[in-house]
Enzyme design. Structure first.
Site, PDB file in Angstrom:
ATOM      1  N   ARG A  54       0.830  -1.205   0.000  1.00  0.00           N
ATOM      2  CA  ARG A  54       0.000   0.000   0.000  1.00  0.00           C
ATOM      3  C   ARG A  54       0.866   1.257   0.000  1.00  0.00           C
ATOM      4  O   ARG A  54       0.485   2.281  -0.541  1.00  0.00           O
ATOM      5  CB  ARG A  54      -0.923  -0.012   1.227  1.00  0.00           C
ATOM      6  CG  ARG A  54      -2.061  -1.013   1.141  1.00  0.00           C
ATOM      7  CD  ARG A  54      -2.799  -1.114   2.439  1.00  0.00           C
ATOM      8  NE  ARG A  54      -1.962  -1.668   3.501  1.00  0.00           N
ATOM      9  CZ  ARG A  54      -2.334  -1.798   4.760  1.00  0.00           C
ATOM     10  NH1 ARG A  54      -3.540  -1.389   5.135  1.00  0.00           N
ATOM     11  NH2 ARG A  54      -1.522  -2.331   5.649  1.00  0.00           N
ATOM     12  N   TYR A  76      -1.372  -3.401  -5.836  1.00  0.00           N
ATOM     13  CA  TYR A  76      -1.632  -4.848  -5.880  1.00  0.00           C
ATOM     14  C   TYR A  76      -2.113  -5.285  -7.262  1.00  0.00           C
ATOM     15  O   TYR A  76      -1.669  -6.307  -7.807  1.00  0.00           O
ATOM     16  CB  TYR A  76      -2.690  -5.236  -4.851  1.00  0.00           C
ATOM     17  CG  TYR A  76      -2.327  -4.969  -3.409  1.00  0.00           C
ATOM     18  CD1 TYR A  76      -1.003  -4.849  -2.991  1.00  0.00           C
ATOM     19  CD2 TYR A  76      -3.324  -4.850  -2.446  1.00  0.00           C
ATOM     20  CE1 TYR A  76      -0.687  -4.609  -1.662  1.00  0.00           C
ATOM     21  CE2 TYR A  76      -3.024  -4.615  -1.116  1.00  0.00           C
ATOM     22  CZ  TYR A  76      -1.708  -4.485  -0.731  1.00  0.00           C
ATOM     23  OH  TYR A  76      -1.406  -4.246   0.585  1.00  0.00           O
ATOM     24  N   LYS A 132      -2.506 -18.307   6.598  1.00  0.00           N
ATOM     25  CA  LYS A 132      -3.665 -18.587   7.448  1.00  0.00           C
ATOM     26  C   LYS A 132      -4.027 -17.334   8.257  1.00  0.00           C
ATOM     27  O   LYS A 132      -3.151 -16.472   8.449  1.00  0.00           O
ATOM     28  CB  LYS A 132      -3.386 -19.793   8.352  1.00  0.00           C
ATOM     29  CG  LYS A 132      -2.149 -19.621   9.263  1.00  0.00           C
ATOM     30  CD  LYS A 132      -2.454 -18.782  10.488  1.00  0.00           C
ATOM     31  CE  LYS A 132      -1.247 -18.066  10.979  1.00  0.00           C
ATOM     32  NZ  LYS A 132      -1.573 -16.966  11.892  1.00  0.00           N
TER      33      LYS A 132
END
Length: 421
Positions: A59, A80, A119
């Site tokens: 970002r 991104y 995860k």
């Protein structure tokens, strides 16, 4: 042992041997300039001949450029989406805040990229079902999507499961326990893990590992959350700083987990009043009690065995781990005990018993083993056979959601990005 451990730490986490990159090596792009990527992918990739870290996007462009310079990443994309549209990139590593996992996994898959996803896979089970059941993953030649439960790929974890589930001494699981602590003060108060809107909380972090371990030990899904007790982060009633929970399976096995991101006190051999405010230290641990069962019966006597198995430090087994196996044998004639004895052994498994991968080394971390299988899956090669499939990831998020509900906390918020199956 000491010097072997130092070598494994240095070679696995600091400076692994550099592999000559092969033609057709998988080119990874990193979404986010994360703290975990150097351990989870950048360093393991150095020793893998079929992996190149090719690009990064964050970002903050300045941060991305500094990150790329530090880790010798050749390309920095301005955002991104630009990285996803780079035709030279084959695979995406996603270690963004949890609330962005669903959206950017789906965007990556739509861009035709393989995805190694940290995860928890998503913010909740609704997102997980939409992601892992998406038509993109069912088409011919579909990209590979893997939730990165790295501990499962190390031979130590599979050796532990073998002691639990295989052999004449292994009975049905009766009770299991998994714990993981981060000591108090290790995580600043402004960390993203303390934000509900970013799908934070202990159960979404260390709790994912402890619950995943329990599900692997059970070899079935828990049907009931018996109890769930959070310790709430001060001033943030929706965020669990720690979670203790217990579960039951359909056949009556029980298990419990402790996941604490700010653990303190409970030092061994010292009064609790002395250590109450001090950071808690302790190895990650999984412990299993199996049911007593009959080994043999003859001439009016019955020979039974009851096994207990403990695995220490399954989260960083390449540094050090130990599998403790204790078998309690009893020979009975009716109700009378004729003879009883215990057999104990301590084991390690830094490599597979037989060669599974070319160049496999004792210093390979769980992340390096995970990367090996991710590449094998993309390349269509045989490997260890260890994998985390989509239905496993969905069941994992369902169990996390159930834990939050039992604890009286809200399930983490759902993304509004194209939620479809």
């Amino acid at each position: 042992m000491f010097f072997g451990g130092l070598h494994r730490v240095y070679a696995g986490f600091v400076d692994p041997p550099l592999a000559e990159k092969q033609p057709g090596a998988i080119r990874f792009g990193l979404l986010g300039a994360s703290n975990i990527a150097p351990i989870a992918l950048i360093t393991p990739a150095k020793s893998h001949p079929d992996v190149t870290i090719a690009a990064v996007a964050a970002r903050d462009q300045t941060r991305a450029e500094a990150y790329a310079k530090k880790y010798n990443i050749p390309v920095v994309h301005s955002n991104y989406e630009e990285l996803l549209q780079d035709p030279s990139i084959d695979a995406i590593y996603i270690a963004l805040p949890n609330n962005l996992h669903y959206e950017w996994s789906l965007r990556s898959l739509k861009a035709g990229k393989h995805v190694l996803l940290e995860k928890p896979s998503c913010s909740n089970a609704e997102e997980a079902r939409a992601l892992f059941n998406h038509p993109l993953l069912k088409a011919a030649g579909a990209p590979i999507l893997l939730e990165a439960f790295h501990y499962r790929f190390h031979p130590a974890w599979q050796a532990f499961l073998a002691r639990v589930h295989s052999g004449p001494e292994a009975g049905r699981v009766k009770n299991a326990f998994s714990q993981q602590y981060l000591h108090k003060g290790a995580m600043p108060e402004n960390d993203i893990r303390w934000r509900f809107d970013l799908s934070g909380g202990a159960m979404m972090d260390f709790g994912t590992y402890t619950l995943s371990c329990l599900r692997q030990i059970f070899k079935q899904e828990p049907v009931e959350v018996l109890d769930a007790k959070p310790r709430i982060f001060t001033g943030k009633p929706e965020i669990d700083q720690a979670m203790s929970a217990s579960y039951r399976t359909a056949d009556g096995a029980t298990g419990s987990v402790i996941a604490d991101l700010a653990a303190s006190g409970d030092w061994p051999l010292l009064p609790s009043s002395w250590t109450k405010g001090l950071p808690r230290l302790g190895w990650p641990k999984c412990e299993v009690e199996l049911e007593e069962h009959t080994l043999e019966s003859s001439e009016g006597q019955v020979h039974t065995v009851k096994r207990n198995v403990i695995l220490w430090n399954h989260m960083a087994p390449s540094v050090y781990h130990r599998i403790d196996v204790e078998d309690t044998h009893v020979i009975r004639a009716g109700e009378q005990i004729v003879k009883s004895w215990k057999e104990s052994k301590h084991e390690t498994a830094y490599k597979w018993p037989s060669a599974q991968s070319a160049g496999e080394q004792e210093w390979w971390t769980s992340y390096r083993y995970q990367l090996e299988e991710f590449v094998n899956k993309i390349k269509g090669r045989d490997g260890s056979g260890v994998w985390v499939d989509g239905m496993d990831s969905v069941a994992q998020m369902e169990a996390i959601d159930a834990t939050y509900r039992k604890a009286g906390l809200k399930v983490r918020p759902t993304s509004d990005f194209e939620l479809q199956a």
